[in-house]
Design a protein around this motif. Structure first.
Motif, PDB file in Angstrom:
ATOM      1  N   ALA A 133       0.841  -1.201   0.000  1.00  0.00           N
ATOM      2  CA  ALA A 133       0.000   0.000   0.000  1.00  0.00           C
ATOM      3  C   ALA A 133       0.874   1.248   0.000  1.00  0.00           C
ATOM      4  O   ALA A 133       0.536   2.259  -0.632  1.00  0.00           O
ATOM      5  CB  ALA A 133      -0.915  -0.010   1.224  1.00  0.00           C
ATOM      6  N   GLY A 134       2.009   1.201   0.706  1.00  0.00           N
ATOM      7  CA  GLY A 134       2.933   2.329   0.726  1.00  0.00           C
ATOM      8  C   GLY A 134       3.520   2.600  -0.641  1.00  0.00           C
ATOM      9  O   GLY A 134       3.652   3.760  -1.063  1.00  0.00           O
ATOM     10  N   ARG A 137       0.993   4.236  -2.667  1.00  0.00           N
ATOM     11  CA  ARG A 137       0.865   5.633  -2.209  1.00  0.00           C
ATOM     12  C   ARG A 137       1.961   6.492  -2.842  1.00  0.00           C
ATOM     13  O   ARG A 137       1.697   7.616  -3.306  1.00  0.00           O
ATOM     14  CB  ARG A 137       0.940   5.647  -0.685  1.00  0.00           C
ATOM     15  CG  ARG A 137       0.394   6.862  -0.002  1.00  0.00           C
ATOM     16  CD  ARG A 137       0.309   6.627   1.503  1.00  0.00           C
ATOM     17  NE  ARG A 137      -0.809   5.773   1.859  1.00  0.00           N
ATOM     18  CZ  ARG A 137      -0.689   4.558   2.412  1.00  0.00           C
ATOM     19  NH1 ARG A 137       0.505   4.063   2.697  1.00  0.00           N
ATOM     20  NH2 ARG A 137      -1.760   3.855   2.680  1.00  0.00           N
ATOM     21  N   ARG A 140       1.134   7.058  -6.444  1.00  0.00           N
ATOM     22  CA  ARG A 140       0.024   8.000  -6.610  1.00  0.00           C
ATOM     23  C   ARG A 140       0.476   9.438  -6.396  1.00  0.00           C
ATOM     24  O   ARG A 140       0.077  10.350  -7.134  1.00  0.00           O
ATOM     25  CB  ARG A 140      -1.093   7.645  -5.621  1.00  0.00           C
ATOM     26  CG  ARG A 140      -2.357   8.489  -5.775  1.00  0.00           C
ATOM     27  CD  ARG A 140      -3.476   7.981  -4.903  1.00  0.00           C
ATOM     28  NE  ARG A 140      -3.224   8.149  -3.476  1.00  0.00           N
ATOM     29  CZ  ARG A 140      -2.985   7.165  -2.631  1.00  0.00           C
ATOM     30  NH1 ARG A 140      -2.937   5.913  -3.062  1.00  0.00           N
ATOM     31  NH2 ARG A 140      -2.779   7.408  -1.339  1.00  0.00           N
ATOM     32  N   LEU A 141       1.338   9.639  -5.395  1.00  0.00           N
ATOM     33  CA  LEU A 141       1.797  10.985  -5.075  1.00  0.00           C
ATOM     34  C   LEU A 141       2.998  11.412  -5.913  1.00  0.00           C
ATOM     35  O   LEU A 141       3.307  12.603  -6.009  1.00  0.00           O
ATOM     36  CB  LEU A 141       2.167  11.076  -3.589  1.00  0.00           C
ATOM     37  CG  LEU A 141       1.018  10.878  -2.587  1.00  0.00           C
ATOM     38  CD1 LEU A 141       1.573  10.772  -1.170  1.00  0.00           C
ATOM     39  CD2 LEU A 141       0.006  12.006  -2.685  1.00  0.00           C
ATOM     40  N   ARG A 144       7.971  10.163  -2.075  1.00  0.00           N
ATOM     41  CA  ARG A 144       7.778   9.837  -0.664  1.00  0.00           C
ATOM     42  C   ARG A 144       7.573  11.151   0.087  1.00  0.00           C
ATOM     43  O   ARG A 144       8.503  11.965   0.180  1.00  0.00           O
ATOM     44  CB  ARG A 144       9.016   9.122  -0.088  1.00  0.00           C
ATOM     45  CG  ARG A 144       9.121   7.663  -0.413  1.00  0.00           C
ATOM     46  CD  ARG A 144      10.282   7.025   0.338  1.00  0.00           C
ATOM     47  NE  ARG A 144      10.353   5.601   0.081  1.00  0.00           N
ATOM     48  CZ  ARG A 144       9.695   4.664   0.773  1.00  0.00           C
ATOM     49  NH1 ARG A 144       8.923   5.043   1.797  1.00  0.00           N
ATOM     50  NH2 ARG A 144       9.800   3.406   0.470  1.00  0.00           N
ATOM     51  N   GLY A 171       5.203   4.526   3.216  1.00  0.00           N
ATOM     52  CA  GLY A 171       5.467   5.294   2.006  1.00  0.00           C
ATOM     53  C   GLY A 171       5.989   6.680   2.254  1.00  0.00           C
ATOM     54  O   GLY A 171       6.138   7.466   1.314  1.00  0.00           O
ATOM     55  N   ALA A 259      -0.222   5.500   8.067  1.00  0.00           N
ATOM     56  CA  ALA A 259      -0.661   5.437   6.665  1.00  0.00           C
ATOM     57  C   ALA A 259      -1.858   6.357   6.437  1.00  0.00           C
ATOM     58  O   ALA A 259      -1.957   7.034   5.400  1.00  0.00           O
ATOM     59  CB  ALA A 259      -0.996   4.004   6.292  1.00  0.00           C
ATOM     60  N   LEU A 262      -0.826   9.892   5.883  1.00  0.00           N
ATOM     61  CA  LEU A 262      -0.295  10.136   4.539  1.00  0.00           C
ATOM     62  C   LEU A 262      -1.409  10.170   3.490  1.00  0.00           C
ATOM     63  O   LEU A 262      -1.347  10.909   2.514  1.00  0.00           O
ATOM     64  CB  LEU A 262       0.727   9.060   4.178  1.00  0.00           C
ATOM     65  CG  LEU A 262       1.989   9.026   5.038  1.00  0.00           C
ATOM     66  CD1 LEU A 262       2.933   7.916   4.560  1.00  0.00           C
ATOM     67  CD2 LEU A 262       2.708  10.346   5.021  1.00  0.00           C
ATOM     68  N   ASP A 263      -2.451   9.362   3.724  1.00  0.00           N
ATOM     69  CA  ASP A 263      -3.549   9.340   2.758  1.00  0.00           C
ATOM     70  C   ASP A 263      -4.284  10.671   2.682  1.00  0.00           C
ATOM     71  O   ASP A 263      -4.933  10.969   1.672  1.00  0.00           O
ATOM     72  CB  ASP A 263      -4.546   8.227   3.124  1.00  0.00           C
ATOM     73  CG  ASP A 263      -4.081   6.857   2.630  1.00  0.00           C
ATOM     74  OD1 ASP A 263      -3.293   6.827   1.659  1.00  0.00           O
ATOM     75  OD2 ASP A 263      -4.497   5.848   3.206  1.00  0.00           O
TER      76      ASP A 263
END
Length: 266
Positions: A133-134, A137, A140-141, A144, A171, A259, A262-263
């Motif tokens: 998942a990290g 992430r 997606r971004l 880091r 992430g 997490a 960060l989301d």
């Protein structure tokens, strides 16, 4: 026939948590007053010590055949118990791998190795899922995101190794990862609030050990209004009880909480 300990005193919450998860709670004769996991332990088990201080007579009164302690912070307690003739095992886990090793060792000490290995396998699966998942992430971004983790506010203390590792798994990039290798908090003291400014964190996570995080204090620090995390409203608390003890809860609860922070970046 194995001669296993039947009256165990746990001086930190991590080993209490593991013994409950292994179905071996009946062996616990006493706990620290700072135990948080699992919550029912505080109702079911006698509190016989603090964390870094204890009255040895209170521990001896429950007639332990094994005491499980943690690190140099409990070194003097361990010394006095050994002098009193009590068997003591002192853990010193400071990393995610160290947490898993601690679980396995507790299992061996109480004859529950198979259950401990199963518990570790489940935690490893949780870690693998969090890592995947990290990575998603990060994709997606496109980066880091930089995370400043604050363990204490006066003086400012950055995060310890297992927290830094959990941030990386989620992430993120720990702004002070180079300090996280130091076990002692003194080596992680920042020179002052100004030390954070050039690191330009995009997320700030506060987890003040033993007290509530105060976001207003963070927002009021001189020069911090220019930090991306402050400017964009990404200042969060993760409860210290689920993150600052190097045990199962840090993986099962602390990692998802990091997490989630960060989301919120989008």
């Amino acid at each position: 026939m194995p001669r296993l300990p039947c009256r165990i005193v746990c001086l930190s919450t991590e080993t209490v948590e593991v013994l409950y998860l292994l179905g071996e709670a009946a062996r616990i004769a006493g706990i620290s007053g700072f135990t948080t996991h699992p919550p029912q332990a505080r109702k079911e088990k006698p509190k016989v010590s603090g964390f870094s201080s204890a009255k040895i007579d209170r521990i001896l009164a429950v007639e332990p055949d094994l005491v499980l302690a943690f690190s140099d912070l409990q070194g003097e307690i361990a010394r006095d118990l050994v002098r009193a003739g009590v068997a003591v095992h002192v853990f010193n886990q400071r990393s995610v791998d160290g947490i898993l090793a601690m679980v396995e060792t507790v299992g061996r000490l109480v004859g529950a190795e198979a259950r401990a290995l199963a518990l570790v396998a489940g935690l490893e699966a949780d870690i693998a899922a969090a890592r995947a998942a990290g990575e998603a992430r990060i994709a997606r971004l496109g980066r880091r995101p930089r995370v400043y983790f604050e363990e204490w506010n006066d003086p400012l203390i950055s995060g310890i190794r297992w927290v830094s590792e959990l941030i990386h798994l989620a992430g993120g990039e720990d702004c002070f990862a180079e300090l996280a290798v130091h076990a002692g908090a003194k080596a992680r003291i920042l020179s002052g609030p100004e030390a954070v400014i050039p690191r330009a964190p995009e997320v700030i996570v506060g987890s003040w050990c033993g007290k509530h995080f105060q976001p207003a204090q963070v927002l009021a620090r001189p020069g911090w209004d220019a930090l991306p995390a402050v400017r964009d409203g990404h200042v969060y608390e993760v409860k210290s009880a689920i993150l600052l003890a190097p045990g199962v809860a840090a993986i099962r609860e602390g990692l998802p909480a990091l997490a989630a922070c960060l989301d919120r970046l989008g």
